[in-house]
Design a protein around this motif. Sequence first.
Motif, PDB file in Angstrom:
ATOM      1  N   ARG A 119       9.136 -19.034  66.274  1.00  0.00           N
ATOM      2  CA  ARG A 119       8.614 -19.688  65.067  1.00  0.00           C
ATOM      3  C   ARG A 119       7.337 -18.753  64.720  1.00  0.00           C
ATOM      4  O   ARG A 119       6.697 -18.072  65.563  1.00  0.00           O
ATOM      5  CB  ARG A 119       8.037 -20.945  65.709  1.00  0.00           C
ATOM      6  N   PRO A 120       6.755 -18.930  63.355  1.00  0.00           N
ATOM      7  CA  PRO A 120       5.716 -17.878  62.935  1.00  0.00           C
ATOM      8  C   PRO A 120       4.481 -17.927  63.987  1.00  0.00           C
ATOM      9  O   PRO A 120       4.273 -16.879  64.347  1.00  0.00           O
ATOM     10  CB  PRO A 120       5.245 -18.480  61.679  1.00  0.00           C
ATOM     11  N   ARG A 121       4.071 -19.219  64.339  1.00  0.00           N
ATOM     12  CA  ARG A 121       3.083 -19.448  65.293  1.00  0.00           C
ATOM     13  C   ARG A 121       3.113 -18.847  66.723  1.00  0.00           C
ATOM     14  O   ARG A 121       2.129 -18.686  67.308  1.00  0.00           O
ATOM     15  CB  ARG A 121       2.417 -20.711  65.355  1.00  0.00           C
ATOM     16  N   HIS A 122       4.311 -18.451  67.108  1.00  0.00           N
ATOM     17  CA  HIS A 122       4.547 -17.763  68.192  1.00  0.00           C
ATOM     18  C   HIS A 122       4.682 -16.247  68.236  1.00  0.00           C
ATOM     19  O   HIS A 122       4.864 -15.669  69.430  1.00  0.00           O
ATOM     20  CB  HIS A 122       6.109 -18.419  69.039  1.00  0.00           C
ATOM     21  N   THR A 123       4.689 -15.729  66.977  1.00  0.00           N
ATOM     22  CA  THR A 123       4.810 -14.337  66.837  1.00  0.00           C
ATOM     23  C   THR A 123       3.480 -13.668  67.080  1.00  0.00           C
ATOM     24  O   THR A 123       2.427 -14.218  66.898  1.00  0.00           O
ATOM     25  CB  THR A 123       5.406 -13.899  65.536  1.00  0.00           C
ATOM     26  N   GLU A 124       3.730 -12.291  67.270  1.00  0.00           N
ATOM     27  CA  GLU A 124       2.406 -11.545  67.677  1.00  0.00           C
ATOM     28  C   GLU A 124       1.520 -11.336  66.196  1.00  0.00           C
ATOM     29  O   GLU A 124       0.344 -11.080  66.049  1.00  0.00           O
ATOM     30  CB  GLU A 124       2.915 -10.012  67.598  1.00  0.00           C
ATOM     31  N   PHE A 126       1.001 -13.591  64.057  1.00  0.00           N
ATOM     32  CA  PHE A 126       0.144 -14.822  63.904  1.00  0.00           C
ATOM     33  C   PHE A 126      -0.406 -15.582  65.274  1.00  0.00           C
ATOM     34  O   PHE A 126      -0.407 -16.838  65.395  1.00  0.00           O
ATOM     35  CB  PHE A 126       0.859 -15.856  63.176  1.00  0.00           C
ATOM     36  N   GLY A 127      -0.924 -14.813  66.007  1.00  0.00           N
ATOM     37  CA  GLY A 127      -1.618 -15.131  67.280  1.00  0.00           C
ATOM     38  C   GLY A 127      -0.585 -15.361  68.418  1.00  0.00           C
ATOM     39  O   GLY A 127      -1.166 -16.037  69.557  1.00  0.00           O
ATOM     40  N   GLY A 128       0.684 -15.363  68.177  1.00  0.00           N
ATOM     41  CA  GLY A 128       1.564 -15.547  69.662  1.00  0.00           C
ATOM     42  C   GLY A 128       1.657 -14.236  70.190  1.00  0.00           C
ATOM     43  O   GLY A 128       1.003 -13.103  70.009  1.00  0.00           O
ATOM     44  N   ASP A 129       2.842 -14.307  70.934  1.00  0.00           N
ATOM     45  CA  ASP A 129       2.864 -13.195  71.987  1.00  0.00           C
ATOM     46  C   ASP A 129       4.555 -12.648  71.862  1.00  0.00           C
ATOM     47  O   ASP A 129       4.986 -11.995  72.687  1.00  0.00           O
ATOM     48  CB  ASP A 129       2.777 -13.512  73.408  1.00  0.00           C
ATOM     49  N   GLN A 130       5.212 -13.197  70.872  1.00  0.00           N
ATOM     50  CA  GLN A 130       6.677 -12.719  70.613  1.00  0.00           C
ATOM     51  C   GLN A 130       6.710 -11.904  69.302  1.00  0.00           C
ATOM     52  O   GLN A 130       6.024 -12.034  68.531  1.00  0.00           O
ATOM     53  CB  GLN A 130       7.342 -13.810  70.469  1.00  0.00           C
ATOM     54  N   ALA A 191       3.322 -24.216  55.662  1.00  0.00           N
ATOM     55  CA  ALA A 191       1.694 -24.070  56.128  1.00  0.00           C
ATOM     56  C   ALA A 191       1.387 -24.321  57.299  1.00  0.00           C
ATOM     57  O   ALA A 191       0.276 -23.945  57.931  1.00  0.00           O
ATOM     58  CB  ALA A 191       1.245 -25.065  54.988  1.00  0.00           C
ATOM     59  N   PHE A 192       2.266 -25.092  58.482  1.00  0.00           N
ATOM     60  CA  PHE A 192       1.908 -25.550  59.590  1.00  0.00           C
ATOM     61  C   PHE A 192       2.294 -24.078  60.624  1.00  0.00           C
ATOM     62  O   PHE A 192       1.772 -24.297  61.693  1.00  0.00           O
ATOM     63  CB  PHE A 192       2.942 -26.650  60.087  1.00  0.00           C
ATOM     64  N   GLY A 193       2.914 -23.373  59.839  1.00  0.00           N
ATOM     65  CA  GLY A 193       3.375 -22.166  60.841  1.00  0.00           C
ATOM     66  C   GLY A 193       4.330 -22.579  61.643  1.00  0.00           C
ATOM     67  O   GLY A 193       5.039 -21.926  62.770  1.00  0.00           O
ATOM     68  N   GLY A 194       5.290 -23.578  61.284  1.00  0.00           N
ATOM     69  CA  GLY A 194       6.155 -23.928  62.157  1.00  0.00           C
ATOM     70  C   GLY A 194       7.761 -23.283  61.690  1.00  0.00           C
ATOM     71  O   GLY A 194       8.721 -23.212  62.486  1.00  0.00           O
ATOM     72  N   HIS A 195       7.670 -22.694  60.429  1.00  0.00           N
ATOM     73  CA  HIS A 195       8.999 -22.346  59.948  1.00  0.00           C
ATOM     74  C   HIS A 195       8.741 -21.190  58.906  1.00  0.00           C
ATOM     75  O   HIS A 195       7.721 -21.055  58.417  1.00  0.00           O
ATOM     76  CB  HIS A 195       9.938 -23.200  59.437  1.00  0.00           C
ATOM     77  N   PHE A 196       9.531 -20.105  58.803  1.00  0.00           N
ATOM     78  CA  PHE A 196       9.281 -19.117  57.828  1.00  0.00           C
ATOM     79  C   PHE A 196      10.011 -19.492  56.586  1.00  0.00           C
ATOM     80  O   PHE A 196      10.783 -20.692  56.613  1.00  0.00           O
ATOM     81  CB  PHE A 196      10.101 -17.745  58.020  1.00  0.00           C
ATOM     82  N   LEU A 197       9.709 -19.267  55.441  1.00  0.00           N
ATOM     83  CA  LEU A 197      10.402 -19.410  53.936  1.00  0.00           C
ATOM     84  C   LEU A 197      11.734 -19.351  54.196  1.00  0.00           C
ATOM     85  O   LEU A 197      12.416 -20.310  53.642  1.00  0.00           O
ATOM     86  CB  LEU A 197       9.725 -18.512  52.848  1.00  0.00           C
ATOM     87  N   SER A 198      12.468 -18.371  54.999  1.00  0.00           N
ATOM     88  CA  SER A 198      13.797 -18.221  54.899  1.00  0.00           C
ATOM     89  C   SER A 198      14.441 -19.101  55.805  1.00  0.00           C
ATOM     90  O   SER A 198      15.561 -19.890  55.368  1.00  0.00           O
ATOM     91  CB  SER A 198      14.177 -16.819  55.469  1.00  0.00           C
TER      92      SER A 198
END
Length: 267
Positions: A119-124, A126-130, A191-198
């Motif tokens: 998920r977006p919020r889990h990526t590097e 946007f503050g994540g580590d993946q 907007a939640f950072g739960g999913h990308f647009l795609s």
Amino acid sequence: MHFCRTYPLRACLIYIAAVMAFFIVFPSVDPAVTSIFYDGNGGFPVSKSYLGVKLRYLAVNLVIWAALACLALLIIKMVFPRLKAITDLRAPVFLLSTLILGPGVLVNMILKETWGRPRPRHTELFGGDQPFIGVWPPTNYCESNCSFVSGEGSSSFWLLALTLIVPARFRLPTFIATASLCLIFSANRVAFGGHFLSDTLLSWGCSALVIISVYHMLYVSPRSWAKPQVLENGIARAGIALQRKGKSAGSKLSKGWRSIINALKKV
């Protein structure tokens, strides 16, 4: 529009292929859109806002309420099998089956559990580590309940299925209402950072694919069992059979209970 009406399944497959191709060629579009809602400090303000949270719960509850209403129509027919159904029972069967097969099986049980996109919020980014992963290829960075595709996006799109079964005079307002809700609920998840647009755009295609297929089976070229009177009679017979089994089980339970009481009286 003529092509979509004449060949809806082909149009849906073309839509899915076009969206996939676009995001494979331009993967940077996904993080660019997500960054609009990112605060730069590892958070997405909308996910903590009162309106954002309420919209998310409204999206979930609307789907639950619609599903329960469909289930109630079938249960009423089974409880009162000899009464004429208050509506064409293809409608609740259509809505429940597309909800189960689309958002339920295809999206949540297959794609989200196997594609492995973080998920977006889990990526590097946007503050994540993946790492950020595009729509292709599938990966193993995420083990379960992953980003690809959006479950709530697919269930929000499922609301548009109502447009296909309401009377003709209500189709336009139903489409406007459900399409508006779909856009609002889906954008809220981005907007939640739960999913990308795609994830969201492709989830719409997944739901549409199932809706079109089931609609064709029930309404366009209905199988023999899917004809309105045949379907109603089949559900009525199922209700009568269940009632008979229930009475038989109740009778056996009553006899068993009386035997226990009589045995206790003799002690």
